[in-house]
Design a protein around this motif. Structure first.
Motif, PDB file in Angstrom:
ATOM      1  N   MET A 142       1.838  -0.366  19.069  1.00 27.43           N
ATOM      2  CA  MET A 142       1.159   0.834  18.598  1.00 27.43           C
ATOM      3  C   MET A 142      -0.077   0.495  17.763  1.00 27.43           C
ATOM      4  O   MET A 142      -1.078   1.219  17.803  1.00 27.43           O
ATOM      5  CB  MET A 142       2.129   1.693  17.787  1.00 27.43           C
ATOM      6  N   ASP A 143      -0.029  -0.588  17.005  1.00 26.95           N
ATOM      7  CA  ASP A 143      -1.204  -1.033  16.263  1.00 26.95           C
ATOM      8  C   ASP A 143      -2.334  -1.371  17.228  1.00 26.95           C
ATOM      9  O   ASP A 143      -3.496  -0.984  17.015  1.00 26.95           O
ATOM     10  CB  ASP A 143      -0.840  -2.245  15.407  1.00 26.95           C
ATOM     11  N   PHE A 144      -2.002  -2.079  18.306  1.00 25.52           N
ATOM     12  CA  PHE A 144      -2.979  -2.417  19.337  1.00 25.52           C
ATOM     13  C   PHE A 144      -3.514  -1.157  20.007  1.00 25.52           C
ATOM     14  O   PHE A 144      -4.724  -1.024  20.249  1.00 25.52           O
ATOM     15  CB  PHE A 144      -2.342  -3.342  20.369  1.00 25.52           C
ATOM     16  N   SER A 145      -2.627  -0.203  20.298  1.00 24.89           N
ATOM     17  CA  SER A 145      -3.053   1.048  20.930  1.00 24.89           C
ATOM     18  C   SER A 145      -3.995   1.825  20.014  1.00 24.89           C
ATOM     19  O   SER A 145      -4.985   2.398  20.475  1.00 24.89           O
ATOM     20  CB  SER A 145      -1.826   1.907  21.267  1.00 24.89           C
ATOM     21  N   GLY A 146      -3.674   1.847  18.711  1.00 25.52           N
ATOM     22  CA  GLY A 146      -4.545   2.530  17.762  1.00 25.52           C
ATOM     23  C   GLY A 146      -5.923   1.911  17.693  1.00 25.52           C
ATOM     24  O   GLY A 146      -6.937   2.621  17.645  1.00 25.52           O
TER      25      GLY A 146
ATOM     26  N   PHE B 270      18.761   7.871   3.983  1.00 24.03           N
ATOM     27  CA  PHE B 270      18.577   9.202   4.552  1.00 24.03           C
ATOM     28  C   PHE B 270      18.431   9.157   6.074  1.00 24.03           C
ATOM     29  O   PHE B 270      18.765  10.116   6.755  1.00 24.03           O
ATOM     30  CB  PHE B 270      17.341   9.881   3.941  1.00 24.03           C
ATOM     31  N   PHE B 271      17.893   8.043   6.605  1.00 20.82           N
ATOM     32  CA  PHE B 271      17.661   7.927   8.043  1.00 20.82           C
ATOM     33  C   PHE B 271      18.394   6.689   8.564  1.00 20.82           C
ATOM     34  O   PHE B 271      17.822   5.601   8.663  1.00 20.82           O
ATOM     35  CB  PHE B 271      16.162   7.818   8.349  1.00 20.82           C
ATOM     36  N   SER B 272      19.645   6.852   8.898  1.00 20.40           N
ATOM     37  CA  SER B 272      20.429   5.711   9.380  1.00 20.40           C
ATOM     38  C   SER B 272      20.264   5.497  10.880  1.00 20.40           C
ATOM     39  O   SER B 272      20.545   4.414  11.395  1.00 20.40           O
ATOM     40  CB  SER B 272      21.913   5.918   9.050  1.00 20.40           C
TER      41      SER B 272
ATOM     42  N   PHE C 184      14.066   5.521  12.815  1.00 19.48           N
ATOM     43  CA  PHE C 184      13.286   4.377  12.347  1.00 19.48           C
ATOM     44  C   PHE C 184      12.192   4.031  13.352  1.00 19.48           C
ATOM     45  O   PHE C 184      11.044   3.753  12.974  1.00 19.48           O
ATOM     46  CB  PHE C 184      14.205   3.178  12.123  1.00 19.48           C
ATOM     47  N   ALA C 185      12.541   4.074  14.646  1.00 23.11           N
ATOM     48  CA  ALA C 185      11.564   3.748  15.684  1.00 23.11           C
ATOM     49  C   ALA C 185      10.409   4.741  15.690  1.00 23.11           C
ATOM     50  O   ALA C 185       9.238   4.355  15.813  1.00 23.11           O
ATOM     51  CB  ALA C 185      12.239   3.715  17.053  1.00 23.11           C
ATOM     52  N   ILE C 186      10.707   6.032  15.537  1.00 18.30           N
ATOM     53  CA  ILE C 186       9.661   7.059  15.528  1.00 18.30           C
ATOM     54  C   ILE C 186       8.722   6.866  14.330  1.00 18.30           C
ATOM     55  O   ILE C 186       7.498   6.948  14.460  1.00 18.30           O
ATOM     56  CB  ILE C 186      10.295   8.467  15.508  1.00 18.30           C
ATOM     57  N   LEU C 187       9.303   6.598  13.172  1.00 19.82           N
ATOM     58  CA  LEU C 187       8.477   6.350  11.986  1.00 19.82           C
ATOM     59  C   LEU C 187       7.574   5.134  12.195  1.00 19.82           C
ATOM     60  O   LEU C 187       6.391   5.160  11.830  1.00 19.82           O
ATOM     61  CB  LEU C 187       9.367   6.136  10.759  1.00 19.82           C
ATOM     62  N   MET C 188       8.118   4.085  12.793  1.00 17.65           N
ATOM     63  CA  MET C 188       7.323   2.872  13.025  1.00 17.65           C
ATOM     64  C   MET C 188       6.163   3.138  13.986  1.00 17.65           C
ATOM     65  O   MET C 188       5.067   2.583  13.826  1.00 17.65           O
ATOM     66  CB  MET C 188       8.214   1.753  13.573  1.00 17.65           C
ATOM     67  N   LEU C 189       6.388   3.994  14.993  1.00 17.12           N
ATOM     68  CA  LEU C 189       5.328   4.284  15.958  1.00 17.12           C
ATOM     69  C   LEU C 189       4.143   4.973  15.288  1.00 17.12           C
ATOM     70  O   LEU C 189       2.991   4.577  15.495  1.00 17.12           O
ATOM     71  CB  LEU C 189       5.878   5.157  17.089  1.00 17.12           C
ATOM     72  N   PHE C 190       4.402   6.007  14.485  1.00 12.00           N
ATOM     73  CA  PHE C 190       3.310   6.712  13.806  1.00 12.00           C
ATOM     74  C   PHE C 190       2.697   5.848  12.700  1.00 12.00           C
ATOM     75  O   PHE C 190       1.477   5.871  12.489  1.00 12.00           O
ATOM     76  CB  PHE C 190       3.824   8.032  13.220  1.00 12.00           C
ATOM     77  N   PHE C 191       3.522   5.097  12.003  1.00  8.50           N
ATOM     78  CA  PHE C 191       3.069   4.217  10.926  1.00  8.50           C
ATOM     79  C   PHE C 191       2.100   3.167  11.455  1.00  8.50           C
ATOM     80  O   PHE C 191       1.007   2.962  10.911  1.00  8.50           O
ATOM     81  CB  PHE C 191       4.300   3.565  10.290  1.00  8.50           C
ATOM     82  N   SER C 192       2.483   2.513  12.551  1.00 14.05           N
ATOM     83  CA  SER C 192       1.657   1.422  13.088  1.00 14.05           C
ATOM     84  C   SER C 192       0.449   1.931  13.853  1.00 14.05           C
ATOM     85  O   SER C 192      -0.638   1.353  13.770  1.00 14.05           O
ATOM     86  CB  SER C 192       2.512   0.527  13.985  1.00 14.05           C
TER      87      SER C 192
END
Length: 465
Positions: free
Chosen positions: A349-353, A398-400, A405-413
């Motif tokens: 996702m970092d590369f895509s951004g 809160f998010f087990s 976690f994967a969704i957060l990482m996608l938007f974060f990166s």
């Protein structure tokens, strides 16, 4: 930057490919050490047993120390590079750094097969990380200055290559795990990969001066073409010749641009008086002298803040905190969870951004929304801290769920790569072409500052959990 009609073409996009490889090579060291955290933690965090009980166990906090000792030399040596680059040749800084990095990677690969006491192995590894990133800072700062001399899209291509470095390292780790080889053989194969990559980067850089397109932009002598259009223009209302003065009497190499109409009106036949009708171009009007660092900084200060803040947020939680997130599922998936959801997802996702900035750029460099969106990324810090990070002592989970976690990482990166690349490509547009190299060097320093601040914040944030 104005282009002349005789500007060479980038045949076969070879220069673009080379700068993509150079971008890839600058971040290979950091990404390969980062994704190898499982190997280092397994080798360091072992326990000694006596009569069936644990007697000693040292917690090395490898991920935090690795992040800090990667980014501190990046900050220090990027600053030194911006000061000393005038006295050390570009070829020495770039090729020399690549050679040293290659030798240090060979040492790291060799240490896989060398038995060593934990404290000594930790010290040697940290020293290796420090020196690799010191020379990596010189390499990166020099290449950012170099690519700043080329058309704008080459900066985005270079940044895209940097974004792919993490994906390359994450895939290498996944293949090493999937190979089912013993841990030593898998680690050895993993560290041989960046040795090959660094060698290819060195060869690519050596080929660059042989390409006409690269020589045209990188040769300092060619940059004089930027002044030619203004010299060829004739001010409106001033005739090309003056009655009573033969053009043959014009002094050699004197432009007709700056004729003084008052003197021209009184021009007589004498050669000396006729020559006075022409005022040679003044050096200050067409000066190629670079602006001071402070003057350049004032023009790019918003972009400098943005690139610093982007990396401060990113490095404060990645990888020092995200690498400790545990899956709620067991079995074989546990081995792949962090390589896939933490490292591969982040880097893809970092590369895509980064690469998306080649197609569209929003917000514009003048928009106040741009720094506001950059600051809004701080929300990812508490969100990722509330994922299933283990061991934890203070904050609740809160998010087990793995997929949250994967969704957060996608938007974060994705946002990290996008705003980083926008900041780095906007900065040279805010200054004159002659100051593009200075702007590139300054942005590299603030990029390193953001990395260092993020690494420093990762310690207290990890303790809060």
């Amino acid at each position: 930057m104005n282009k002349r009609e005789d500007t060479p073409k980038d045949r076969g996009c070879l220069v673009a490919v080379i700068f993509f490889i150079l971008g890839l090579g600058t971040l290979l060291p950091w990404n390969f050490f980062m994704t190898a955290s499982m190997y280092f933690n397994n080798r360091l965090n072992t326990s000694e047993w006596s009569n069936g009980t644990i007697t000693t166990r040292t917690e090395y906090y490898f991920n935090n120390w690795m992040t800090l000792l990667s980014q501190l030399p990046l900050l220090v040596f990027t600053l030194l590079n911006s000061i000393l680059y005038q006295w050390i040749s570009e070829r020495m800084r770039i090729a020399g750094s690549l050679v040293v990095i290659l030798l240090l990677f060979i040492l790291t690969a060799a240490l896989v097969k060398v038995p060593m006491e934990e404290d000594r192995f930790f010290s040697v590894t940290m020293a290796t990380i420090w020196f690799i990133n010191s020379f990596g800072a010189v390499l990166q700062g020099s290449l950012f200055g170099l690519v700043g001399l080329l058309p704008q899209r080459y900066s985005a291509i270079f940044m895209s290559g940097q974004g792919l470095a993490g994906t390359f390292a994450a895939l290498a780790m996944i293949f090493a795990i999937a190979s089912e080889a013993d841990s030593e053989s898998a680690a050895l194969g993993y560290f041989i990969t960046p040795c090959v990559g660094t060698f290819i980067t060195l060869i690519s850089y050596m080929l660059l001066p042989k390409l006409a397109f690269a020589r045209f932009y990188l040769d300092s002598k060619s940059k004089s073409y930027e002044l030619e259009p203004s010299i060829q223009l004739l001010p409106t209302g001033i005739p090309e010749t003056v009655e009573g003065c033969e053009t043959a009497s014009d002094p050699p190499n004197v432009s007709v641009v700056n004729r003084d109409p008052n003197k021209a009106a009184n021009c007589v036949s004498e050669e000396e008086d006729c020559k006075q009708a022409f005022v040679p171009p003044q050096p200050e009007n067409t000066s190629t002298q670079k602006s001071s660092v402070l003057q350049v900084f004032k023009k790019i200060r918003v972009m400098a803040f943005c690139v610093t803040f982007v990396f401060t947020v990113t490095l404060s939680v990645f990888p020092a905190i995200t690498v400790d997130v545990k899956t709620v599922y067991g079995g074989n998936w546990e081995r792949y969870f962090i390589p896939v959801f933490c490292f591969l997802a982040f880097n893809v996702m970092d590369f895509s951004g980064r690469t998306s900035t080649l197609k569209f750029k929003w917000p514009s460099k003048e928009s106040r929304l741009f720094p506001a969106l950059v600051v809004s990324r701080v929300i990812f810090v508490p969100l990722l801290m509330m994922c299933n990070v283990q061991e934890r002592h203070t904050l609740p989970v809160f998010f087990s769920n793995d997929f949250m976690f994967a969704i957060l990482m996608l938007f974060f990166s994705g946002s990290s790569g996008y705003f980083l690349c926008l900041s780095m490509t906007y900065a040279p547009q805010l200054v004159e072409p002659k100051d593009a190299e200075t702007a590139g060097a300054l942005m590299t320093f603030f990029l390193a500052l953001g990395l260092s601040l993020g690494a420093a914040f990762s310690f207290p944030l990890r303790l809060l959990i």
